[in-house]
Design a protein around this motif. Structure first.
Motif, PDB file in Angstrom:
ATOM      1  N   LYS A 133       0.843  -1.192   0.000  1.00  0.00           N
ATOM      2  CA  LYS A 133       0.000   0.000   0.000  1.00  0.00           C
ATOM      3  C   LYS A 133       0.884   1.250   0.000  1.00  0.00           C
ATOM      4  O   LYS A 133       1.954   1.271   0.599  1.00  0.00           O
ATOM      5  CB  LYS A 133      -0.923   0.045   1.225  1.00  0.00           C
ATOM      6  CG  LYS A 133      -1.988  -1.056   1.255  1.00  0.00           C
ATOM      7  CD  LYS A 133      -2.999  -0.900   0.126  1.00  0.00           C
ATOM      8  CE  LYS A 133      -4.024  -2.028   0.141  1.00  0.00           C
ATOM      9  NZ  LYS A 133      -4.976  -1.931  -0.991  1.00  0.00           N
ATOM     10  N   SER A 153      -2.984   0.445  -5.481  1.00  0.00           N
ATOM     11  CA  SER A 153      -2.511   0.334  -4.093  1.00  0.00           C
ATOM     12  C   SER A 153      -2.456   1.683  -3.387  1.00  0.00           C
ATOM     13  O   SER A 153      -2.040   1.762  -2.235  1.00  0.00           O
ATOM     14  CB  SER A 153      -1.125  -0.324  -4.058  1.00  0.00           C
ATOM     15  OG  SER A 153      -0.210   0.388  -4.861  1.00  0.00           O
ATOM     16  N   ILE A 155      -3.739   4.992  -1.461  1.00  0.00           N
ATOM     17  CA  ILE A 155      -4.795   5.383  -0.516  1.00  0.00           C
ATOM     18  C   ILE A 155      -4.539   6.826  -0.076  1.00  0.00           C
ATOM     19  O   ILE A 155      -3.400   7.216   0.169  1.00  0.00           O
ATOM     20  CB  ILE A 155      -4.793   4.491   0.741  1.00  0.00           C
ATOM     21  CG1 ILE A 155      -5.003   3.031   0.373  1.00  0.00           C
ATOM     22  CG2 ILE A 155      -5.873   4.934   1.719  1.00  0.00           C
ATOM     23  CD1 ILE A 155      -4.864   2.096   1.569  1.00  0.00           C
ATOM     24  N   ASN A 328     -11.769   1.621   8.047  1.00  0.00           N
ATOM     25  CA  ASN A 328     -11.602   0.635   6.974  1.00  0.00           C
ATOM     26  C   ASN A 328     -10.367   0.919   6.120  1.00  0.00           C
ATOM     27  O   ASN A 328      -9.723  -0.004   5.625  1.00  0.00           O
ATOM     28  CB  ASN A 328     -12.852   0.606   6.090  1.00  0.00           C
ATOM     29  CG  ASN A 328     -14.026  -0.047   6.784  1.00  0.00           C
ATOM     30  OD1 ASN A 328     -13.845  -0.909   7.645  1.00  0.00           O
ATOM     31  ND2 ASN A 328     -15.233   0.355   6.437  1.00  0.00           N
ATOM     32  N   LYS A 331      -7.500  -0.417   8.065  1.00  0.00           N
ATOM     33  CA  LYS A 331      -7.487  -1.877   7.976  1.00  0.00           C
ATOM     34  C   LYS A 331      -6.927  -2.337   6.630  1.00  0.00           C
ATOM     35  O   LYS A 331      -6.130  -3.281   6.557  1.00  0.00           O
ATOM     36  CB  LYS A 331      -8.904  -2.418   8.164  1.00  0.00           C
ATOM     37  CG  LYS A 331      -9.412  -2.352   9.604  1.00  0.00           C
ATOM     38  CD  LYS A 331     -10.805  -2.949   9.703  1.00  0.00           C
ATOM     39  CE  LYS A 331     -11.306  -2.939  11.141  1.00  0.00           C
ATOM     40  NZ  LYS A 331     -12.683  -3.487  11.240  1.00  0.00           N
ATOM     41  N   SER A 332      -7.333  -1.647   5.567  1.00  0.00           N
ATOM     42  CA  SER A 332      -6.873  -2.054   4.235  1.00  0.00           C
ATOM     43  C   SER A 332      -5.379  -1.847   4.076  1.00  0.00           C
ATOM     44  O   SER A 332      -4.721  -2.554   3.321  1.00  0.00           O
ATOM     45  CB  SER A 332      -7.629  -1.274   3.157  1.00  0.00           C
ATOM     46  OG  SER A 332      -7.221   0.075   3.103  1.00  0.00           O
ATOM     47  N   SER A 338      -6.116  -8.407   4.678  1.00  0.00           N
ATOM     48  CA  SER A 338      -7.272  -7.574   4.350  1.00  0.00           C
ATOM     49  C   SER A 338      -7.829  -7.938   2.996  1.00  0.00           C
ATOM     50  O   SER A 338      -7.126  -8.294   2.077  1.00  0.00           O
ATOM     51  CB  SER A 338      -6.854  -6.094   4.366  1.00  0.00           C
ATOM     52  OG  SER A 338      -7.829  -5.301   3.759  1.00  0.00           O
ATOM     53  N   ASN A 339      -9.133  -7.782   2.856  1.00  0.00           N
ATOM     54  CA  ASN A 339      -9.778  -8.067   1.570  1.00  0.00           C
ATOM     55  C   ASN A 339      -9.376  -7.093   0.492  1.00  0.00           C
ATOM     56  O   ASN A 339      -9.613  -7.315  -0.689  1.00  0.00           O
ATOM     57  CB  ASN A 339     -11.313  -8.046   1.720  1.00  0.00           C
ATOM     58  CG  ASN A 339     -11.814  -9.173   2.572  1.00  0.00           C
ATOM     59  OD1 ASN A 339     -11.192 -10.229   2.627  1.00  0.00           O
ATOM     60  ND2 ASN A 339     -12.935  -8.963   3.233  1.00  0.00           N
ATOM     61  N   SER A 340      -8.755  -5.944   0.920  1.00  0.00           N
ATOM     62  CA  SER A 340      -8.365  -4.928  -0.045  1.00  0.00           C
ATOM     63  C   SER A 340      -7.020  -5.205  -0.666  1.00  0.00           C
ATOM     64  O   SER A 340      -6.565  -4.472  -1.535  1.00  0.00           O
ATOM     65  CB  SER A 340      -8.349  -3.539   0.636  1.00  0.00           C
ATOM     66  OG  SER A 340      -9.611  -3.214   1.119  1.00  0.00           O
ATOM     67  N   ASP A 341      -6.325  -6.262  -0.228  1.00  0.00           N
ATOM     68  CA  ASP A 341      -5.009  -6.574  -0.786  1.00  0.00           C
ATOM     69  C   ASP A 341      -5.133  -6.943  -2.265  1.00  0.00           C
ATOM     70  O   ASP A 341      -6.094  -7.535  -2.678  1.00  0.00           O
ATOM     71  CB  ASP A 341      -4.369  -7.755  -0.040  1.00  0.00           C
ATOM     72  CG  ASP A 341      -3.918  -7.331   1.342  1.00  0.00           C
ATOM     73  OD1 ASP A 341      -3.953  -6.126   1.618  1.00  0.00           O
ATOM     74  OD2 ASP A 341      -3.553  -8.221   2.145  1.00  0.00           O
TER      75      ASP A 341
END
Length: 341
Positions: A133, A153, A155, A328, A331-332, A338-341
């Protein structure tokens, strides 16, 4: 509980470090253990964090490759030293360490180093691919071409500047007329355009205007020691806030000044500044390093100081507070699996 290591050489009490501490508090609520990895620093106690203070960046990286384990998180807090530690980064990636990088300043930070900037323009987009990220702190920064290969990736997490206690103080603050004193708060560094600040100091002296730079230096009459908190100082001593950085990301000082309702004279960087000051009637822009433009902005700010009290803007402050943190997003970025990976 996976651990988050904040890698930041020479940890001081600046905007980056303040944001790191707030992030550590948020991560603690998510069950993460935060460790400050630094070197050559006078700081050995940091709220919500353990501190490992090495002798040099090299010794620090040797410690990292021995201490970090699979599913730990390494947060590289700035990109300017990334090439120095690149072999360690590659090794940690291969070991299964989650890699996160956060950039708190625009890529304009390399404008004064054209050869270095050109090299970075070609290398960094590929280096960033090593990271799970990439976090930037303004929307404008996320649009910089240096991140062109990393959009999936990338944010944006803006600084959670204000605590609940800060918000309470703002809501209880009585509107006051600001003085016509011009001041700013910064480290005396090239980023802050010290040559122009010296010129501003001479101009203010000729015009008999009060001008103060809280920077912990004393080479000039206008320089004063650091204050414990720029926010609390401005709250108790409202005046005209001066801002002339060559580059920024999403500066806390402008967030604080606007939340307090101060007149602000500023030169805009490519990222962050206009995002913060958009729609703010008491912000007066001048052209960077242009004294005539600066003088006009000062006149507008002084007229504003004489005619209008400082009205704290709690709504603006809430947007930039811990209350509005998007858990969230954290968390990501920081949670392995994480589901965002």
């Amino acid at each position: 509980m996976n651990r988050v290591f904040f890698l930041h050489p020479r940890w001081q009490k600046g905007g980056v470090e303040t944001t790191n501490e707030k992030w550590a508090a948020i991560l603690s609520k998510l069950g993460k253990r935060s460790i400050a990895f630094t070197c050559d620093s006078d700081t050995n106690k940091i709220p919500n964090m353990e501190v490992i203070n090495a002798k040099s960046l090299y010794h620090l990286m040797l410690l990292e490759v021995t201490k970090l384990k699979r599913n730990d998180v390494l947060l590289v807090c700035q990109s300017y030293y990334i090439l120095k530690i690149l072999p360690f980064i590659i090794y940690l990636r291969l070991r299964g360490v989650r890699l996160v990088i956060t950039e708190r300043n625009s890529f304009d930070q390399f404008n004064d180093f054209p050869i270095k900037k050109k090299i970075y323009e070609y290398l960094f987009p590929f280096v960033f691919l090593l990271f799970h990220k990439i976090i930037v702190n303004s929307v404008e920064m996320s649009l910089e071409t240096i991140y062109r290969f990393s959009k999936d990736s990338l944010i944006v997490i803006k600084n959670p500047r204000f605590t609940e206690a800060d918000l309470t103080l703002l809501m209880c603050q009585k509107p006051l007329y600001p003085s016509e004193i011009i001041y700013t708060f910064c480290r005396w560094a090239p980023q802050k355009d010290p040559d122009f600040m010296v010129a501003v100091g001479e101009f203010c002296k000729q015009k008999n205007f009060d001008f103060t730079v809280f920077c912990n230096q004393k080479a000039y009459d206008f320089q004063k020691p650091f204050v414990n908190s720029a926010f609390f100082y401005m709250k108790d001593n409202p005046g005209i806030l001066f801002f002339a950085s060559k580059f920024e990301g999403y500066p806390n000082l402008l967030i604080e000044g606007r939340a307090l309702g101060l007149p602000i004279i500023f030169s805009a960087c490519n990222t962050g500044v206009r995002e913060i000051l958009e729609g703010y009637e008491r912000a007066f822009e001048f052209s960077k390093s242009d004294m005539k433009s600066f003088e006009a902005a000062v006149r507008f700010a002084q007229a504003s100081a004489r005619s209008q009290k400082c009205e704290p803007d709690a709504e603006f402050a809430i947007i930039h507070s811990e209350r509005m943190v998007n858990v969230n997003l954290f968390k990501s970025a920081f949670c392995v699996g994480s589901n965002s990976d």
